[in-house]
Design a protein around this motif. Structure first.
Motif, mmCIF file in Angstrom:
data_model
loop_
_atom_site.group_PDB
_atom_site.id
_atom_site.type_symbol
_atom_site.label_atom_id
_atom_site.label_comp_id
_atom_site.label_asym_id
_atom_site.label_seq_id
_atom_site.Cartn_x
_atom_site.Cartn_y
_atom_site.Cartn_z
ATOM 1 N N GLY A 210 0.826 -1.194 0.000
ATOM 2 C CA GLY A 210 0.000 0.000 0.000
ATOM 3 C C GLY A 210 0.862 1.246 0.000
ATOM 4 N N ALA A 211 0.619 2.142 0.932
ATOM 5 C CA ALA A 211 1.391 3.382 0.990
ATOM 6 C C ALA A 211 2.837 3.093 1.398
ATOM 7 C CB ALA A 211 0.746 4.343 1.984
ATOM 8 N N VAL A 212 3.759 3.844 0.811
ATOM 9 C CA VAL A 212 5.181 3.785 1.173
ATOM 10 C C VAL A 212 5.550 5.133 1.775
ATOM 11 C CG1 VAL A 212 7.531 3.439 0.363
ATOM 12 C CG2 VAL A 212 5.667 2.152 -0.690
ATOM 13 N N ASN A 213 5.748 5.157 3.070
ATOM 14 C CA ASN A 213 6.042 6.401 3.783
ATOM 15 C C ASN A 213 7.544 6.539 3.988
ATOM 16 O OD1 ASN A 213 3.215 6.848 4.119
ATOM 17 N ND2 ASN A 213 3.224 5.462 5.885
ATOM 18 N N VAL A 214 8.077 7.663 3.569
ATOM 19 C CA VAL A 214 9.512 7.923 3.698
ATOM 20 C C VAL A 214 9.707 9.113 4.623
ATOM 21 C CG1 VAL A 214 11.658 8.519 2.513
ATOM 22 C CG2 VAL A 214 9.988 7.022 1.403
ATOM 23 N N ASN A 215 10.446 8.932 5.673
ATOM 24 C CA ASN A 215 10.756 10.001 6.613
ATOM 25 C C ASN A 215 12.281 10.127 6.726
ATOM 26 O OD1 ASN A 215 10.268 12.000 8.650
ATOM 27 N ND2 ASN A 215 10.871 10.467 10.170
ATOM 28 N N ILE A 216 12.791 11.334 6.482
ATOM 29 C CA ILE A 216 14.238 11.555 6.491
ATOM 30 C C ILE A 216 14.572 12.563 7.579
ATOM 31 C CG2 ILE A 216 16.234 12.305 5.152
ATOM 32 C CD1 ILE A 216 14.775 11.539 2.629
ATOM 33 N N ARG A 230 11.651 12.213 -3.754
ATOM 34 C CA ARG A 230 12.608 11.666 -4.721
ATOM 35 C C ARG A 230 13.136 10.306 -4.273
ATOM 36 N NH1 ARG A 230 16.179 16.774 -6.988
ATOM 37 N NH2 ARG A 230 14.392 18.023 -7.695
ATOM 38 N N VAL A 231 13.287 10.135 -2.973
ATOM 39 C CA VAL A 231 13.686 8.808 -2.483
ATOM 40 C C VAL A 231 12.598 7.803 -2.810
ATOM 41 C CG1 VAL A 231 14.214 7.459 -0.435
ATOM 42 C CG2 VAL A 231 15.117 9.774 -0.661
ATOM 43 N N ARG A 232 11.346 8.157 -2.567
ATOM 44 C CA ARG A 232 10.229 7.240 -2.811
ATOM 45 C C ARG A 232 10.161 6.840 -4.289
ATOM 46 N NH1 ARG A 232 6.713 10.357 -1.254
ATOM 47 N NH2 ARG A 232 6.595 9.755 0.941
ATOM 48 N N SER A 233 10.505 7.765 -5.175
ATOM 49 C CA SER A 233 10.363 7.495 -6.612
ATOM 50 C C SER A 233 11.393 6.510 -7.142
ATOM 51 C CB SER A 233 10.457 8.804 -7.393
ATOM 52 O OG SER A 233 11.761 9.368 -7.280
ATOM 53 N N LEU A 235 12.848 3.924 -5.092
ATOM 54 C CA LEU A 235 13.039 2.775 -4.203
ATOM 55 C C LEU A 235 12.922 1.444 -4.922
ATOM 56 C CD1 LEU A 235 11.140 3.831 -0.948
ATOM 57 C CD2 LEU A 235 13.596 3.600 -1.285
ATOM 58 N N GLY A 236 12.191 1.415 -6.028
ATOM 59 C CA GLY A 236 12.008 0.158 -6.737
ATOM 60 C C GLY A 236 10.810 -0.622 -6.256
ATOM 61 N N ILE A 237 10.052 -0.104 -5.299
ATOM 62 C CA ILE A 237 8.799 -0.707 -4.866
ATOM 63 C C ILE A 237 7.701 0.336 -5.047
ATOM 64 C CG2 ILE A 237 9.841 -2.332 -3.249
ATOM 65 C CD1 ILE A 237 9.185 -0.387 -0.996
ATOM 66 N N ARG A 238 6.502 -0.118 -5.330
ATOM 67 C CA ARG A 238 5.404 0.804 -5.603
ATOM 68 C C ARG A 238 4.093 0.224 -5.087
ATOM 69 N NH1 ARG A 238 6.648 -2.079 -10.010
ATOM 70 N NH2 ARG A 238 4.961 -3.112 -11.163
ATOM 71 N N GLU A 239 3.125 1.091 -4.913
ATOM 72 C CA GLU A 239 1.815 0.680 -4.423
ATOM 73 C C GLU A 239 1.148 -0.273 -5.414
ATOM 74 O OE1 GLU A 239 -2.367 2.720 -2.886
ATOM 75 O OE2 GLU A 239 -0.582 3.953 -3.269
ATOM 76 N N GLY A 240 0.564 -1.325 -4.872
ATOM 77 C CA GLY A 240 -0.087 -2.332 -5.703
ATOM 78 C C GLY A 240 0.797 -3.507 -6.060
ATOM 79 N N GLY A 321 19.079 16.229 -5.878
ATOM 80 C CA GLY A 321 18.335 14.997 -6.091
ATOM 81 C C GLY A 321 19.105 13.807 -5.590
ATOM 82 N N LEU A 322 18.734 12.636 -6.062
ATOM 83 C CA LEU A 322 19.416 11.418 -5.645
ATOM 84 C C LEU A 322 20.409 10.931 -6.695
ATOM 85 C CD1 LEU A 322 16.564 9.466 -3.895
ATOM 86 C CD2 LEU A 322 18.543 10.558 -2.877
ATOM 87 N N ARG A 323 20.731 11.802 -7.623
ATOM 88 C CA ARG A 323 21.769 11.433 -8.577
ATOM 89 C C ARG A 323 23.126 11.465 -7.879
ATOM 90 N NH1 ARG A 323 18.899 15.563 -10.306
ATOM 91 N NH2 ARG A 323 17.227 15.190 -11.817
ATOM 92 N N ARG A 324 24.019 10.643 -8.375
ATOM 93 C CA ARG A 324 25.359 10.584 -7.783
ATOM 94 C C ARG A 324 26.381 11.056 -8.806
ATOM 95 N NH1 ARG A 324 28.209 5.765 -4.321
ATOM 96 N NH2 ARG A 324 30.378 6.383 -4.675
ATOM 97 N N LEU A 325 27.246 11.951 -8.370
ATOM 98 C CA LEU A 325 28.313 12.461 -9.214
ATOM 99 C C LEU A 325 29.651 12.016 -8.638
ATOM 100 C CD1 LEU A 325 29.140 14.400 -11.595
ATOM 101 C CD2 LEU A 325 29.432 16.151 -9.829
ATOM 102 N N ASP A 326 30.478 11.397 -9.462
ATOM 103 C CA ASP A 326 31.807 10.939 -9.053
ATOM 104 C C ASP A 326 32.855 11.530 -9.970
ATOM 105 O OD1 ASP A 326 31.394 8.827 -6.878
ATOM 106 O OD2 ASP A 326 30.031 8.124 -8.441
#
Length: 756
Positions: A210-216, A230-233, A235-240, A321-326
């Motif tokens: 169901g709902a995926v709650n993200v608290n940072i 952005r973390v929620r988007s 995660l690789g898991i989604r509602e349903g 965002g959650l992009r990584r720069l190296d």
């Protein structure tokens, strides 16, 4: 109830035995030393397994054989009696209900004894039925129980029953049943020596996410910098989505490994599990931000790199965002490579004499990626880079600009794979003799075209199966990798930069003896050039894509890249043999004078390694010894000479030692090479300055070659051009002097990390 209590007591007793075995029994002045401990009659279990389950321990290897030093362990009669009971419980839990264990103590002097446990296993109890209750509503039940350890006809083992129960519960929770529990029961008939096993499941309702709650939360005194949405988007898991426990574990592991968070917690909201109406479960993701920027720098020394250094900078939340720069950079060949050739004493003599190591190697790159460990099924990465790299005695690759894009799939699955596209603009310098001997391209004008800067576009695919128990020093399991690379004009390559390449590499690890590891490794590869002919055409393959072997990670009896066909370049003089008229022949005798070996590599390679790794008896946690046998060969299809196409597997044994350090195992291997250096063509490279230009020529000087040489033409302004040799294949008639002494046949390899 009694049966369950007995199992619990047996497991607890064995756990206690293992703890006691680790401590062992130490000695005082009047104690009797355990000079030897062994087991007889144990056909089902190895003696090393049984020794791990008893408290009595024999003295260390050094103490038993040298007497004066090493660790002493002594005999305690009460403990020996308890060890007999531990062995009986161990065997009964493993299905041997009629097992008996006796003990024999043989004295060797007044203060030394040999302890032997005599085991009569008897016939084991066999499983005659396995039933499953409560699984009726589970979809694809046949797939659920596929690969289950316990089967009809096999030996009844209580530990296997417990493991099967846990495996079934885990599989149910990975198929949408978050509340699944599995109970096990069994009934044994010791007279008939049979056992029936039953597994009962309480699956609970099947659920979806169901709902995926993200608290940072931010560190104390700071504000949150990462957007939960952005973390929620990513995660690789989604509602349903169907509830899978392993998906939540993968999310947690991936968030940790992203290095953006110092605390990660992924839990199912317990309140959502008790709702009898709604089958959706709520997932709570609790995060605490870590340091979002990191910089690292290091300096070291390499066997073929001399002094080297590298540095990196990482931003784990690029542009908010959650992009990584190296940003990555490294330098090698410091000390021998221009312009930093100021400390050649830090480099081995072989590197100092290598023409491809006389220029500084570098790499500078910037990589932008979606966090590759956030649980995504498809992970994109793009890298822009510039580099110069050399392969010892083989080539120097100069790439002013390159771009690499890759997509990874299934990084948390059993078979992760990667798709890539690489586009480079650069050049590869190799010896003129290499092109002449391998591809029959002896004209310098044609060689210059092949050496000029051009486009190289490569599409790649790789598949990895990693079942090893440790990344740096595996002791069991296996690692398999298969790689395909393709370059053609259709995907952007220049005409002369086209090939197909396939490589397989597999390593297998198995524990042996006490703390030892037996390793088998197989590697094979093939590469096809532009004409894609398997029949043996002289198709061109860029030097950096050819297959090489020899050195500390392949066949250790040969120096780096020197397994397979070789080419020889004369660096001093040759003999001019008069011919008819004004013709002559350039030849060297078999003594050769000063030579430089040019490994040509090949378009086929096969390697097999067997290595036994043994812990040192003195410092077992620090030092490891190795006995190995390496075998392999590199060859060409349709080469110019028989020496390039013949396949003769070379076998080189050797010994080695590894010292475990914080940076990995420091490894020294000594390989024995009984083979004579291969025969091959010999060349001499000549040059002279003509005004502002330089005239160059390459001559075949192999013994008994029949390529006539005529004087160069006179120049109008005076002087003559270099002599001209007739075109033709240079014969592989030069044979280096045979190594006669034992020491000259040894090859020393020094490196960091296990060979495979």
């Amino acid at each position: 109830m009694r049966r369950r209590l007995g199992v619990a007591l047996g497991v607890a007793w064995l756990c206690l035995a293992r703890g006691l075995g680790a401590q062992a029994l130490e000695c005082d002045a009047t104690s009797i030393e355990v000079r030897k401990l062994d087991f007889v009659g144990n056909h089902t279990f190895r003696s090393s397994e049984l020794a791990d389950g008893v408290a009595t321990t024999q003295s260390s290897f050094a103490r038993r054989y040298f007497r004066f030093f090493g660790k002493r362990y002594c005999l305690d009669p009460a403990t020996v009696t308890q060890d007999s009971l531990r062995l009986i419980l161990f065997y009964r839990n493993a299905g041997f209900s009629s097992v008996t264990v006796g003990k024999e103590i043989t004295m060797h002097g007044p203060r030394a004894a040999h302890l032997r446990f005599v085991i009569t296993e008897g016939r084991p109890i066999l499983v005659d039925s396995v039933t499953y209750q409560g699984f009726e509503g589970v979809p694809q039940f046949d797939r659920l129980v596929r690969g289950i350890e316990i089967k009809v006809g096999q030996r009844f083992d209580k530990s296997v029953v417990l493991a099967t129960r846990d495996s079934l519960a885990r599989r149910l929770r990975d198929r949408g049943y978050p509340l699944a529990e599995v109970l096990r029961s069994f009934d044994t008939d010791t007279a008939r020596r049979t056992a029936s096993v039953e597994f009962s499941a309480a699956t609970g309702p099947r659920a979806r996410l169901g709902a995926v709650n993200v608290n940072i939360e931010a560190p104390p005194g700071e504000h949150p910098r990462i957007d939960p949405q952005r973390v929620r988007s990513v995660l690789g898991i989604r509602e349903g989505q169907l509830y899978r426990e392993r998906s939540l574990e993968a999310v947690k592991r991936s968030l940790y490994l992203s290095e953006a968070f110092r605390h990660v917690d992924v839990q199912v909201d317990s309140a959502s599990l008790v709702d009898a109406v709604d089958s959706l479960v709520t997932v709570n993701v609790q995060l605490t931000e870590g340091d979002l920027r990191a910089a690292r720098a290091s300096i070291g020394w390499g066997n073929l790199d001399c002094l080297r250094t590298q540095g990196s900078y990482s931003n784990y939340s690029f542009l908010g965002g959650l992009r990584r720069l190296d940003l990555n950079g490294r330098l090698s060949k410091i000390g021998v490579g221009k312009p930093f050739d100021f400390a050649s004493g830090f480099c081995r003599s072989e590197v100092q004499n290598d023409i491809f190591s006389d220029t500084l190697n570098y790499y500078a790159g910037v990589t932008l990626s979606q966090p590759s460990l956030f649980g995504l099924r498809t992970v994109p990465t793009i890298t822009l880079y510039s580099e110069r790299r050399s392969e010892f005695q083989a080539f120097l690759r100069d790439t002013p600009f390159g771009v690499l894009g890759s997509v990874q799939q299934g990084i948390d699955g059993p078979l992760p794979q990667s798709f890539s596209y690489q586009l480079e603009y650069g050049s590869t310098f190799s010896s003129p003799a290499f092109f002449c001997a391998v591809f029959n391209v002896c004209e310098l004008e044609v060689q210059e075209r092949l050496l000029a800067r051009n486009r190289l576009a490569v599409g790649g695919w790789s598949l990895t199966r990693n079942r090893a128990d440790d990344f740096a020093n595996p002791t069991r399991g296996s690692v398999l990798r298969f790689e395909l690379r393709h370059a053609s004009r259709a995907i952007g390559s220049s005409t002369d930069q086209q090939f197909n390449r396939a490589v397989f590499d597999g390593s297998f690890y198995r524990p042996v003896f006490d703390g030892g590891v037996f390793v088998m490794r197989l590697r094979g590869g093939t590469v096809l050039g532009r004409r894609l002919s398997v029949g043996g055409s002289r198709s061109f393959v860029p030097p950096q894509e050819r297959l090489y072997a020899g050195g500390p990670t392949t066949v250790r009896g040969f120096r780096q890249n020197e397994l397979g066909p070789s080419i020889y370049v004369v660096e001093d003089t040759f003999t001019v043999v008069p011919g008819a008229g004004d013709t002559s022949y350039f030849r060297i005798d078999q003594s050769g004078g000063r030579l430089r070996v040019v490994p040509s590599g090949g378009d086929n390679v096969v390697i097999a390694n067997a290595e036994l790794r043994l812990r040192s008896v003195f410092l077992p946690e620090l030092i490891q010894y190795a006995l190995f046998v390496d075998a392999g060969e590199v060859w060409n299809r349709g080469g110019n000479t028989a020496s390039q196409t013949q396949v003769r597997i070379k076998i080189t044994p050797g010994v080695g030692v590894r010292v475990f350090t914080p940076i990995g195992p420091v490894r020294v291997d000594i390989g024995y090479n009984p083979y004579q250096a291969p025969s091959g063509p010999a060349f001499y490279s000549a040059s002279q300055r003509v005004g502002d230009a330089v005239e160059r020529a390459l001559y075949c000087v192999s013994p008994d070659n029949l390529l006539p040489v005529v004087p160069g033409e006179a120049r109008p302004g005076g002087g003559t051009a270099l002599p001209v040799q007739a075109r033709g294949a240079c014969p592989s008639t030069f044979q280096p002097a045979r190594r006669t002494s034992f020491g000259s046949r040894l090859t020393f390899n020094f490196s960091i990390g296990q060979a495979f």
